[in-house]
Design an enzyme around this catalytic site. Structure first.
Site, PDB file in Angstrom:
ATOM      1  N   LYS A  70      40.106  44.296  32.286  1.00 27.02           N
ATOM      2  CA  LYS A  70      39.326  43.441  32.637  1.00 27.02           C
ATOM      3  C   LYS A  70      38.832  44.292  32.952  1.00 27.02           C
ATOM      4  O   LYS A  70      37.250  44.755  33.741  1.00 27.02           O
ATOM      5  CB  LYS A  70      39.358  41.970  33.740  1.00 27.02           C
ATOM      6  N   ASP A 108      34.391  34.528  35.617  1.00 24.67           N
ATOM      7  CA  ASP A 108      35.340  34.124  36.073  1.00 24.67           C
ATOM      8  C   ASP A 108      34.721  33.581  37.916  1.00 24.67           C
ATOM      9  O   ASP A 108      35.223  33.104  39.028  1.00 24.67           O
ATOM     10  CB  ASP A 108      35.816  35.137  36.428  1.00 24.67           C
ATOM     11  N   LEU A 224      45.322  28.001  40.372  1.00 21.06           N
ATOM     12  CA  LEU A 224      43.849  28.865  39.488  1.00 21.06           C
ATOM     13  C   LEU A 224      44.706  28.367  38.306  1.00 21.06           C
ATOM     14  O   LEU A 224      43.673  28.654  36.918  1.00 21.06           O
ATOM     15  CB  LEU A 224      44.087  30.378  39.387  1.00 21.06           C
TER      16      LEU A 224
HETATM   17  P1  NDP Z   1      47.500  39.275  37.163  1.00 25.04           P
HETATM   18  O1  NDP Z   1      49.046  39.250  37.316  1.00 25.04           O
HETATM   19  O2  NDP Z   1      46.517  40.345  36.617  1.00 25.04           O
HETATM   20  O3  NDP Z   1      47.972  38.694  38.945  1.00 25.04           O
HETATM   21  C1  NDP Z   1      48.982  38.478  39.707  1.00 25.04           C
HETATM   22  C2  NDP Z   1      48.840  38.995  40.634  1.00 25.04           C
HETATM   23  O4  NDP Z   1      50.676  38.199  41.561  1.00 25.04           O
HETATM   24  C3  NDP Z   1      50.475  40.653  40.380  1.00 25.04           C
HETATM   25  O5  NDP Z   1      49.569  40.724  41.550  1.00 25.04           O
HETATM   26  C4  NDP Z   1      51.288  39.934  40.667  1.00 25.04           C
HETATM   27  O6  NDP Z   1      52.447  40.873  40.807  1.00 25.04           O
HETATM   28  C5  NDP Z   1      51.257  38.532  41.983  1.00 25.04           C
HETATM   29  N1  NDP Z   1      52.785  38.142  41.829  1.00 25.04           N
HETATM   30  C6  NDP Z   1      53.354  37.522  40.689  1.00 25.04           C
HETATM   31  N2  NDP Z   1      54.672  37.219  41.658  1.00 25.04           N
HETATM   32  C7  NDP Z   1      54.003  37.121  42.992  1.00 25.04           C
HETATM   33  C8  NDP Z   1      55.068  36.289  44.447  1.00 25.04           C
HETATM   34  N3  NDP Z   1      55.965  35.842  44.104  1.00 25.04           N
HETATM   35  N4  NDP Z   1      54.081  36.513  45.243  1.00 25.04           N
HETATM   36  C9  NDP Z   1      53.090  36.926  45.411  1.00 25.04           C
HETATM   37  N5  NDP Z   1      52.510  38.429  44.553  1.00 25.04           N
HETATM   38  C10 NDP Z   1      53.215  37.788  43.136  1.00 25.04           C
HETATM   39  O7  NDP Z   1      47.102  38.097  37.135  1.00 25.04           O
HETATM   40  P2  NDP Z   1      45.569  37.210  37.489  1.00 25.04           P
HETATM   41  O8  NDP Z   1      44.629  37.693  38.495  1.00 25.04           O
HETATM   42  O9  NDP Z   1      44.808  37.180  35.634  1.00 25.04           O
HETATM   43  O10 NDP Z   1      46.007  36.054  37.072  1.00 25.04           O
HETATM   44  C11 NDP Z   1      47.190  35.162  37.488  1.00 25.04           C
HETATM   45  C12 NDP Z   1      46.829  33.490  37.930  1.00 25.04           C
HETATM   46  O11 NDP Z   1      45.577  32.830  37.867  1.00 25.04           O
HETATM   47  C13 NDP Z   1      47.296  33.191  36.434  1.00 25.04           C
HETATM   48  O12 NDP Z   1      48.505  32.365  36.814  1.00 25.04           O
HETATM   49  C14 NDP Z   1      46.144  33.166  35.253  1.00 25.04           C
HETATM   50  O13 NDP Z   1      46.265  32.350  34.195  1.00 25.04           O
HETATM   51  C15 NDP Z   1      45.546  32.082  36.057  1.00 25.04           C
HETATM   52  N6  NDP Z   1      43.941  32.600  35.931  1.00 25.04           N
HETATM   53  C16 NDP Z   1      43.828  30.858  35.789  1.00 25.04           C
HETATM   54  C17 NDP Z   1      41.758  31.403  35.400  1.00 25.04           C
HETATM   55  C18 NDP Z   1      40.639  29.923  35.151  1.00 25.04           C
HETATM   56  O14 NDP Z   1      40.002  29.803  34.539  1.00 25.04           O
HETATM   57  N7  NDP Z   1      42.051  28.619  35.705  1.00 25.04           N
HETATM   58  C19 NDP Z   1      41.214  32.976  35.227  1.00 25.04           C
HETATM   59  C20 NDP Z   1      42.216  33.513  35.964  1.00 25.04           C
HETATM   60  C21 NDP Z   1      43.478  33.567  35.652  1.00 25.04           C
HETATM   61  P3  NDP Z   1      53.022  41.572  40.103  1.00 25.04           P
HETATM   62  O15 NDP Z   1      52.331  42.136  38.237  1.00 25.04           O
HETATM   63  O16 NDP Z   1      53.492  43.019  40.575  1.00 25.04           O
HETATM   64  O17 NDP Z   1      53.818  40.948  39.089  1.00 25.04           O
END
Ligand code: NDP
Length: 291
Positions: A70, A108, A224
């Site tokens: 993105k 989004d 989400l």
């Molecule tokens: P990303 O991987 O970009 O971001 C997720 C973030 O959460 C990362 O920074 C990750 O850190 C962090 N994270 C993971 N585990 C933990 C934890 N235990 N505690 C705190 N932080 C944590 O994903 P997206 O932002 O793209 O997506 C996030 C969620 O949103 C997904 O489930 C996706 O399916 C959902 N989504 C839903 C949409 C909708 O239309 N409903 C649209 C877009 C997304 P690290 O990378 O270090 O693990």
């Protein structure tokens, strides 16, 4: 030069195999009698540059963009003047070929905003977010622009949560926003809204990031995640009497808004969302049958 009659659309990301976007878009193409076909383009990071360079010579007219591209896609597209804030948010999830130019958009943002506001008015509310990845940047922007009283963010990667703080401060210098070091420090008991923007909850065996005792009945919890439709977080929130929403609304609204950008259709968003919901349910059933 156009090689086929059907205009092609799709989703680019890595991985994208299990995406339900083809189900929702193809269902809308069929229902509204618009010629188009939506498929998945799973591209590894090293394939990205050549894929984008080849787009002009392809039959692809629009793409959704997902993790992890993105932000990277920004260098291959132009933004409309009123959308330059997307450079600061660093997130484009829809690109469309218009008059031989590739333009970038983010659906989004309105997708989350419309879905959230169907059930919750964020103005002047105290908010907490878990997760500071790509989707969280759009969420934080919506909350700030909706005039929340404060935003408190936790992510295991503090560099990311701090980056959201800087982004919001750049766009809304007076917004009260902080990055904290733990879920406990979010102080959810004092908040009106909790958003889960992590993937934790996607798998059955995932833990729940929040303990039941941290929640309260006057809270609104937006997860989400849309598959499963009820994560452990939403289950616990309901148990304490909180209001909840999963990510289905966001998925469908962002999809419908992208569909309008792809096709220029004047069908009402609500009608597209209703049709995409049917396509989504069929897609989920097919996935379940494969398992
Ligand atoms: P990303 O991987 O970009 O971001 C997720 C973030 O959460 C990362 O920074 C990750 O850190 C962090 N994270 C993971 N585990 C933990 C934890 N235990 N505690 C705190 N932080 C944590 O994903 P997206 O932002 O793209 O997506 C996030 C969620 O949103 C997904 O489930 C996706 O399916 C959902 N989504 C839903 C949409 C909708 O239309 N409903 C649209 C877009 C997304 P690290 O990378 O270090 O693990």
């Amino acid at each position: 030069m156009k090689k086929t009659e059907i205009e092609l659309f799709g989703l680019i990301g890595y991985p994208v195999k299990h995406s339900l976007s083809p189900a929702i878009h193809n269902s809308a193409f069929k229902k509204f009698n618009i010629s188009g076909d939506y498929s998945l383009y799973e591209k590894k990071p090293e394939e990205l540059e050549s894929f984008f360079k080849g787009l002009d010579d392809s039959d692809i007219y629009g793409l959704n963009v997902t993790v992890p591209y993105k932000e990277k896609v920004l260098k291959f597209v132009e933004l409309e003047k009123e959308d330059v804030y997307l450079k600061i948010i660093q997130s484009v999830n829809t690109i469309v070929r218009i008059d031989s130019k590739w333009l970038g958009f983010n659906t989004d943002i309105p997708g989350f905003e419309i879905s959230l506001k169907e059930n919750f008015n964020p103005a002047n509310k105290k908010t907490a977010m878990i997760g500071a990845g790509g989707a969280a940047r759009s969420v934080a922007y919506v909350l700030a622009k909706s005039g929340v009283q404060e935003i408190c963010i936790f992510d295991i990667d503090k560099i990311r949560s701090k980056s959201i703080v800087s982004m919001v401060k750049e766009l809304f210098p007076n917004m009260k926003i902080s990055a904290v070091d733990s879920i406990e420090a979010l102080n959810i008991k004092e908040k009106d809204l909790l958003v889960n923007a992590t993937p934790v909850g996607l798998n059955k065996e995932d833990p729940c990031l929040v303990k039941k005792g941290m929640l309260h009945k006057d809270l609104f919890v937006y997860d989400l995640i849309y598959n499963p439709i009820e994560t452990k977080l939403l289950f616990l929130a309901k148990e304490v009497g909180a209001q909840v929403s999963n990510g289905l609304g966001m998925l469908l609204y962002q999809g419908a808004l992208s569909f309008v950008l792809f096709t220029g259709t004047d069908v009402a968003i609500k009608e597209i969302v209703d049709e995409m919901r049917i396509g989504l349910n069929e897609g989920i059933q097919k996935l379940c049958m494969k398992k």
